[in-house]
Write an enzyme that holds these catalytic residues in place. Structure first.
Site, short mmCIF file in Angstrom:
data_model
loop_
_atom_site.label_atom_id
_atom_site.label_comp_id
_atom_site.label_asym_id
_atom_site.label_seq_id
_atom_site.Cartn_x
_atom_site.Cartn_y
_atom_site.Cartn_z
N GLU A 167 0.86 -1.20 0.00
CA GLU A 167 0.00 0.00 0.00
C GLU A 167 0.89 1.24 0.00
OE1 GLU A 167 -3.32 -0.02 -0.49
OE2 GLU A 167 -2.94 -2.15 -0.65
N TRP A 203 1.84 2.00 -3.38
CA TRP A 203 0.84 2.78 -4.16
C TRP A 203 1.15 4.27 -4.03
CZ3 TRP A 203 -2.58 1.81 -7.80
CH2 TRP A 203 -3.18 0.57 -7.90
N TRP A 245 -21.10 14.14 -18.55
CA TRP A 245 -21.45 14.17 -17.12
C TRP A 245 -22.79 14.86 -16.91
CZ3 TRP A 245 -18.25 10.96 -15.00
CH2 TRP A 245 -16.93 10.89 -15.42
N ASN A 281 -9.83 3.46 2.91
CA ASN A 281 -9.65 3.37 1.46
C ASN A 281 -10.89 2.79 0.78
OD1 ASN A 281 -7.88 3.54 -0.88
ND2 ASN A 281 -8.03 1.32 -0.90
N TRP A 318 -15.92 13.42 -11.96
CA TRP A 318 -15.05 12.99 -10.86
C TRP A 318 -14.22 14.13 -10.29
CZ3 TRP A 318 -9.81 13.60 -11.83
CH2 TRP A 318 -9.42 13.71 -13.18
N TRP A 343 -9.10 8.95 -7.31
CA TRP A 343 -10.29 9.39 -8.05
C TRP A 343 -10.28 8.88 -9.48
CZ3 TRP A 343 -15.00 10.96 -6.97
CH2 TRP A 343 -15.24 11.35 -5.67
P1 FAD Z 1 -3.27 2.08 5.48
O1 FAD Z 1 -4.17 1.08 4.87
O2 FAD Z 1 -2.75 1.81 6.82
O3 FAD Z 1 -2.03 2.29 4.46
C1 FAD Z 1 -0.80 2.84 4.89
C2 FAD Z 1 -0.43 4.03 4.04
O4 FAD Z 1 -0.23 3.64 2.69
C3 FAD Z 1 -1.48 5.12 4.00
O5 FAD Z 1 -1.42 5.94 5.14
C4 FAD Z 1 -1.09 5.84 2.72
O6 FAD Z 1 -0.01 6.72 2.92
C5 FAD Z 1 -0.62 4.70 1.83
N1 FAD Z 1 -1.72 4.21 1.00
C6 FAD Z 1 -2.60 3.24 1.30
N2 FAD Z 1 -3.44 3.03 0.26
C7 FAD Z 1 -3.09 3.89 -0.70
C8 FAD Z 1 -3.58 4.17 -2.00
N3 FAD Z 1 -4.59 3.49 -2.54
N4 FAD Z 1 -2.99 5.16 -2.70
C9 FAD Z 1 -1.95 5.85 -2.19
N5 FAD Z 1 -1.44 5.63 -0.97
C10 FAD Z 1 -2.00 4.66 -0.23
N6 FAD Z 1 -4.48 8.86 0.47
C11 FAD Z 1 -3.89 9.95 0.97
O7 FAD Z 1 -2.91 9.85 1.73
N7 FAD Z 1 -4.36 11.20 0.65
C12 FAD Z 1 -5.45 11.39 -0.16
O8 FAD Z 1 -5.83 12.52 -0.45
C13 FAD Z 1 -6.10 10.23 -0.65
N8 FAD Z 1 -7.21 10.34 -1.42
C14 FAD Z 1 -7.83 9.22 -1.91
C15 FAD Z 1 -8.97 9.34 -2.73
C16 FAD Z 1 -9.60 8.22 -3.23
C17 FAD Z 1 -10.83 8.38 -4.12
C18 FAD Z 1 -9.11 6.94 -2.92
C19 FAD Z 1 -9.79 5.71 -3.46
C20 FAD Z 1 -7.97 6.79 -2.14
C21 FAD Z 1 -7.32 7.92 -1.62
N9 FAD Z 1 -6.17 7.81 -0.78
C22 FAD Z 1 -5.57 8.94 -0.32
C23 FAD Z 1 -5.55 6.50 -0.52
C24 FAD Z 1 -6.06 5.75 0.72
O9 FAD Z 1 -7.46 5.72 0.72
C25 FAD Z 1 -5.58 6.36 2.05
O10 FAD Z 1 -4.18 6.55 1.99
C26 FAD Z 1 -5.88 5.40 3.21
O11 FAD Z 1 -7.25 5.17 3.29
C27 FAD Z 1 -5.38 6.02 4.50
O12 FAD Z 1 -5.71 5.21 5.60
P2 FAD Z 1 -4.58 4.49 6.44
O13 FAD Z 1 -3.50 5.44 6.76
O14 FAD Z 1 -5.23 3.78 7.55
O15 FAD Z 1 -4.01 3.47 5.35
#
Ligand code: FAD
Length: 542
Positions: free
Chosen positions: A349, A352, A381, A416, A434, A457
């Site tokens: 993650e 990502w 849209w 997420n 979007w 997004w």
């Molecule tokens: P955990 O599941 O514990 O993951 C650890 C870390 O990995 C996160 O803190 C984050 O830094 C990174 N990470 C995890 N999943 C993703 C992912 N899909 N993409 C990029 N990094 C990821 N993340 C943001 O940090 N800022 C945003 O503005 C943001 N906007 C999002 C918008 C959409 C529509 C979607 C689908 C995802 C977005 N994310 C964003 C990614 C992700 O949803 C969040 O990072 C995650 O939910 C944060 O929760 P956590 O720290 O408990 O994640």
């Protein structure tokens, strides 16, 4: 198509800067809003070493740029979080006799001139900073380079945000990946081939060898204290207190969050460990969240993820620290490639995050309102203010969507899976652009990050690099029963429905909903799905 993105232009500009400046009276580290910590901070470590070598004081500078916040749709909660963390950093630096000064500057265009003039006032010939990969910031830093050259100043920018910096993970023929799986496989093998280097901890700054001259500091140049708010981004006191309670500031708190994720309290107590990461930890702790991450991460009704995103996006904790500690605790020598283990999955993650930063650095058009896949540029849209408002307020009549939106509105954060559900709902069920959702997220999230938000997004709207195929549209009711099987998540954030259980909580019968004062669904999912597939199949047509 952008052939030479601002990122590469900045790398070019850095080759031309003054290589051997004369020794100045101070060293400046420009702390950006994504690196708010003093430990394991690459640019800060380099700046501190240079200050020691030159036997001059180190000054930490932070520029508050309200016009940039507006341009990036920054949320009030994020700006408040930045200020709260800056204030912590200032206290920590003060113990090392290192001053932190903030300046508030408008217009944003002249930030480079202002920064160079600050360096001149401080008689500094060295500027250190970590890269920011957003387009405007890269352009700003390129401008700093050209001004610095004329002023005899040497700027040094280093990569700190990612585990593997943009530009390193490439295809065999040297191209940037646009598909995640092969990127991630290569990312893991590059990381494993040089683990100690990629995860190396930068030394914390040392005490300032001398004190900054008072006549350089006082006067109208700097705000000596970190402001408590920025004009236009003030939180009301109740919200400010709520945010400080949910998301306390400071690296030590972020580290606690990490330990909490890696360990359970029960387990730590059982081990008698004050520091749950202390030696003596066994690697078979099945109750650790990280070990359960792969199977439990999509559960909105359980606290299964790290919740570190606000801290990672503001750089309150270093991403290297997260991986280092995970590996140390679990005694792992290499990052696993498979998805079957929670640890491997969690680190992926974080990959990502690197992936989307890489995409932003090489395809800056994604952040300029363009779909990565241009074939979807003309998708038709809907224009429907009422639907947009209902989505924003969490009043769509679809409980899981409403719960997630209300969580974002109150906490500045959601899981997420919830982000994917509401993003897919906006772009497919409501057929709203979007970019409206992307913007609203930035305006509300405390972890708002351009690269990850745009990536998320565009994934959900099927327009991005490696997106969800447009014809695979989430059914919000099915998603709801999988992501919130107990219904606890919905009951927490949609209290009108707190008396409902079983399937009713996911899709309340019309009469029951009416009685509880909950709205009817604003859209019929089955019909909306057909419409979305038609619109995506033939962009430009109804
Ligand atoms: P955990 O599941 O514990 O993951 C650890 C870390 O990995 C996160 O803190 C984050 O830094 C990174 N990470 C995890 N999943 C993703 C992912 N899909 N993409 C990029 N990094 C990821 N993340 C943001 O940090 N800022 C945003 O503005 C943001 N906007 C999002 C918008 C959409 C529509 C979607 C689908 C995802 C977005 N994310 C964003 C990614 C992700 O949803 C969040 O990072 C995650 O939910 C944060 O929760 P956590 O720290 O408990 O994640």
């Amino acid at each position: 198509v952008q052939t030479h993105p601002p990122f590469l232009r900045l790398l070019d500009a850095l080759r031309d800067v003054v290589q051997k400046p004369s020794k100045g009276q101070s060293i400046v580290y420009w702390m950006r809003m994504g690196d708010l910590r003093i430990s394991d901070n690459k640019a800060l470590a380099l700046a501190s070493a240079q200050a020691v070598e030159d036997q001059v004081p180190l000054v930490v500078l932070h520029v508050l740029s309200p016009q940039d916040y507006i341009a990036h749709d920054r949320s009030k909660t994020r700006i408040d979080f930045v200020l709260r963390n800056l204030s912590r950093v200032k206290d920590e630096l003060a113990r090392l006799n290192i001053p932190l000064y903030t300046i508030t500057h408008t217009p944003r265009k002249s930030v480079p001139t202002r920064v160079i003039s600050v360096l001149q006032t401080l008689q500094s010939t060295r500027l250190f900073a970590n890269f920011e990969y957003e387009v405007d910031e890269l352009r700003r830093d390129t401008e700093v380079c050209s001004l610095a050259q004329n002023a005899g100043i040497r700027p040094t920018y280093v990569h700190d945000r990612c585990i593997i910096e943009p530009g390193v993970v490439k295809t065999k023929d040297g191209r940037t990946y646009t598909v995640y799986s092969p990127y991630q496989r290569n990312w893991i093998s590059i990381l494993n081939s040089n683990l100690s280097d990629y995860l190396k901890e930068s030394p914390s700054p040392t005490s300032n060898p001398s004190t900054i001259r008072e006549d350089h500091v006082f006067g109208p140049l700097f705000e000596v204290d970190v402001p408590v708010s920025v004009h236009g981004f003030e939180l009301d006191p109740e919200e400010a207190a709520n945010m400080a309670n949910i998301w306390p500031a400071g690296t030590s708190y972020a580290k606690e969050m990490l330990s909490r994720f890696l360990y359970t309290k029960a387990r730590a107590t059982q081990l008698g460990a004050v520091d749950p990461l202390a030696d003596g930890a066994e690697d078979s702790d099945k109750s650790s969240r990280v070990l359960l991450y792969d199977e439990a991460r999509d559960r909105g009704d359980k606290d299964t993820t790290s919740r570190l995103s606000p801290y990672l996006s503001a750089g309150v904790i270093s991403v290297r620290e997260c991986v280092r500690q995970t590996m140390k605790l679990l005694r792992i020598q290499k990052v696993e490639a498979g998805r079957s283990s929670g640890v491997g999955r969690w680190v992926q993650e974080l990959a990502w995050r690197d992936f989307y930063t890489n995409v932003l650095a090489y395809y800056p058009r994604v952040s300029m309102g363009r779909p990565f896949q241009e074939r979807f540029a003309d998708v038709k849209w809907e224009v429907n203010e009422e639907h947009l408002k209902a989505w924003k307020e969490g009043k769509t009549g679809i409980p899981i969507v409403d719960a997630a939106m209300r969580q974002i509105n109150t906490m500045g954060w959601t899981h997420n899976r919830m982000r994917m559900i509401v993003a897919m709902f906006l772009s497919k069920d409501l057929m709203l652009d979007w970019r409206l959702g992307e913007r609203y997220f930035m305006e509300k999230l405390i972890d708002g990050d351009l690269a990850s938000n745009n990536g998320g997004w565009q994934w959900s709207a099927s327009t991005g690099v490696d997106p969800a195929p447009y014809f695979r549209i989430f059914n919000p009711y099915t998603q709801s029963s999988k992501a919130d099987p107990t219904g606890d998540f919905i009951r927490t954030f949609v209290p009108e429905l707190k008396s409902l259980y079983g399937s009713d909580i996911h899709n309340p019968p019309a009469k029951v909903a009416d009685k509880l004062g909950y709205p009817k669904p604003i859209v019929n999912h089955a019909e909306a799905r057909v419409r979305a597939i038609r619109r995506y199949k033939t962009p430009g047509e109804e």
